[in-house]
Design an enzyme around this catalytic site. Structure first.
Site, PDB file in Angstrom:
ATOM      1  CD  GLU A 136       1.899   5.238   6.340  1.00 38.85           C
ATOM      2  OE1 GLU A 136       1.123   4.651   5.566  1.00 38.85           O
ATOM      3  OE2 GLU A 136       1.513   5.903   7.317  1.00 38.85           O
ATOM      4  CB  THR A 143       3.101  -8.230  10.618  1.00 37.95           C
ATOM      5  OG1 THR A 143       3.422  -6.963  10.055  1.00 37.95           O
ATOM      6  CG2 THR A 143       3.010  -9.259   9.529  1.00 37.95           C
ATOM      7  CB  THR A 146      -7.469  12.988  -0.930  1.00 34.27           C
ATOM      8  OG1 THR A 146      -6.514  13.382   0.082  1.00 34.27           O
ATOM      9  CG2 THR A 146      -8.844  12.953  -0.334  1.00 34.27           C
ATOM     10  CG  ASN A 166      -0.796   8.248   7.913  1.00 39.62           C
ATOM     11  OD1 ASN A 166      -1.487   7.272   7.689  1.00 39.62           O
ATOM     12  ND2 ASN A 166       0.518   8.164   8.122  1.00 39.62           N
ATOM     13  CB  THR A 184      -0.975   0.001   1.186  1.00 39.05           C
ATOM     14  OG1 THR A 184      -0.258  -0.254   2.393  1.00 39.05           O
ATOM     15  CG2 THR A 184      -2.045  -1.061   1.010  1.00 39.05           C
ATOM     16  CE  LYS A 213       0.314  -3.479   3.273  1.00 40.55           C
ATOM     17  NZ  LYS A 213      -0.393  -2.474   4.183  1.00 40.55           N
TER      18      LYS A 213
END
Length: 404
Positions: free
Chosen positions: A277, A191, A404, A399, A154, A180
């Protein structure tokens, strides 16, 4: 001392008898792989662990029920849509994913496990998903592991694969895996998504025990942002094609299998933490001489999960006070006046009090791609290691605009 296994290529298709594929079905973005399939050419035993979040996605509910039966030959997964909080329609869609894969593979529907990851609360675009499953079946191959690993990503910036081979009771055995995860990472079971395969012959009770053992020391020791997902699962399929005498009782063979499986899981867990991230650094926290292993795990997880510690790592600030603070609320048993703390090999606190240290040197230690913190509780023999990452402005940016 070197380990009794060697790293090999191939991920989930490294063990004998496993095929995989990953295709672009249009669920996420045009041209991005988003449907994956793993298939065992022989009957296989299956075990799994799942999210403890009270809100569980439809594929988690379906797969947990099927794994309880102990057998599976395929895993079908999609990214771009979590199929979570989608009601009865979500359950029907998860079952339909399995049914389509089973029909095309000519295996019982109950032997197909399902996983999804992505945005919560949206119905699956089933026409695209079903087309993707068909394409995966057509493209299954022993070289398909990398494509499958890419298809479950993702916000990950890179696919995550690992595999090892070793000799078990005179036969070469291989364990492979893919995972992932980048955000919503704070597992309390397994996970985000992790799929493991092995050609070892092992009994179902010991396979389940080995997976729990490995998960506790790998995926349950990572944190990116403190959020436990609705879709977390780790699955393992074992088809026995290595031809080793079946591992049916605890002993040296089972211990070796557990250690090798843990090595694969740790490799994948570290990759997830490093790919957090917005992350710029992997953070490793090792706690030694705790009263028990559980105390060590509690302490290490608290430090690696602390937003204040993570922000300090990003800012290259040797603020060891944030580390001992996290230890204090971790729930671990220890004497604060006996704690030593190291950044890399540099001591910054001894017996719970400050040491003089070179700020420039500590800043340099915190600037590398991997930051290591060692905590010595001087209270026993328990040890544990946890992994995480720094906290950056990019985490907020990613995030803030996830949908969007």
């Amino acid at each position: 001392m070197s380990e009794p296994w060697e790293k090999v290529a191939g991920g989930v298709t490294a063990p004998r008898g496993f095929l995989a594929a990953g295709v672009a079905a249009g669920i996420k973005y045009k041209g991005k792989r988003d449907v994956a399939l793993i298939y065992s050419e022989a009957p296989a035993l299956a075990a799994g662990v799942f999210t403890t979040n009270r809100v569980k996605a439809a594929p988690v509910l379906v797969t947990a029920a099927r794994v309880a039966g102990g057998r599976a030959r395929a895993v079908v997964a999609n990214s771009g849509n979590a199929n979570a909080c989608t009601g009865e329609q979500g359950i029907r869609d998860a079952l339909l994913m399995a049914r389509r894969a089973a029909e095309l593979l000519h295996i019982p529907e109950e032997e197909v496990l399902v996983a999804s990851t992505g945005v919560i609360g949206r119905p699956l675009p089933m026409d695209l998903v079903l087309e993707g499953i068909g394409a995966c079946v057509r493209e299954l191959s022993p070289q398909g592991g990398a494509a499958a690993a890419e298809a479950i990503m993702t916000t990950d910036t890179q696919p995550k694969e690992a595999a090892v081979s070793f000799v078990l009771e005179g036969k070469k055995v291989t364990i492979g895996g893919m995972a992932k995860g980048s955000g919503m990472i704070h597992p309390r079971m397994a996970t985000m998504l992790c799929f493991l395969t092995t050609d070892a012959a092992i009994s179902l009770p010991l396979l389940r025990e080995a997976l729990r053992f490995a998960v506790e020391r790998s995926f349950n020791m990572i944190s990116v942002d403190g959020d436990t997902s609705t879709n977390d699962m780790a699955l393992i399929l074992a088809n026995g094609l290595a031809g080793n005498p079946p591992v049916e009782v605890p002993g040296p063979a089972f211990s070796l299998f557990c250690r090798a499986l843990t090595a694969v899981c740790v490799s994948l867990a570290r990759a997830i933490a490093a790919d957090g991230e917005g992350a710029t650094r992997l953070l490793e926290v090792r706690v030694v001489r705790a009263p028990t292993e559980e105390d060590a795990r509690l302490a290490a997880r608290a430090v690696v999960s602390s937003n204040l510690v993570k922000a300090a790592v990003y800012g290259r600030d040797a603020n060891w006070g944030r580390i001992i603070c996290a230890l204090g609320y971790s729930g671990a048993s220890f004497d604060p006046q006996r704690v030593d703390i190291y950044l890399g090999d540099l001591p910054v606190a001894r017996d719970g009090a400050a040491l003089a240290f070179d700020e420039e040197r500590t800043s340099a230690l915190l600037a590398g791609p991997e930051v290591r913190i060692l905590v010595d509780l001087k209270s026993g023999d328990g040890e544990a290691t946890a992994w995480g990452c720094d906290l950056t402005e990019d985490y907020v940016r990613i995030n803030a605009h996830y949908r969007t």
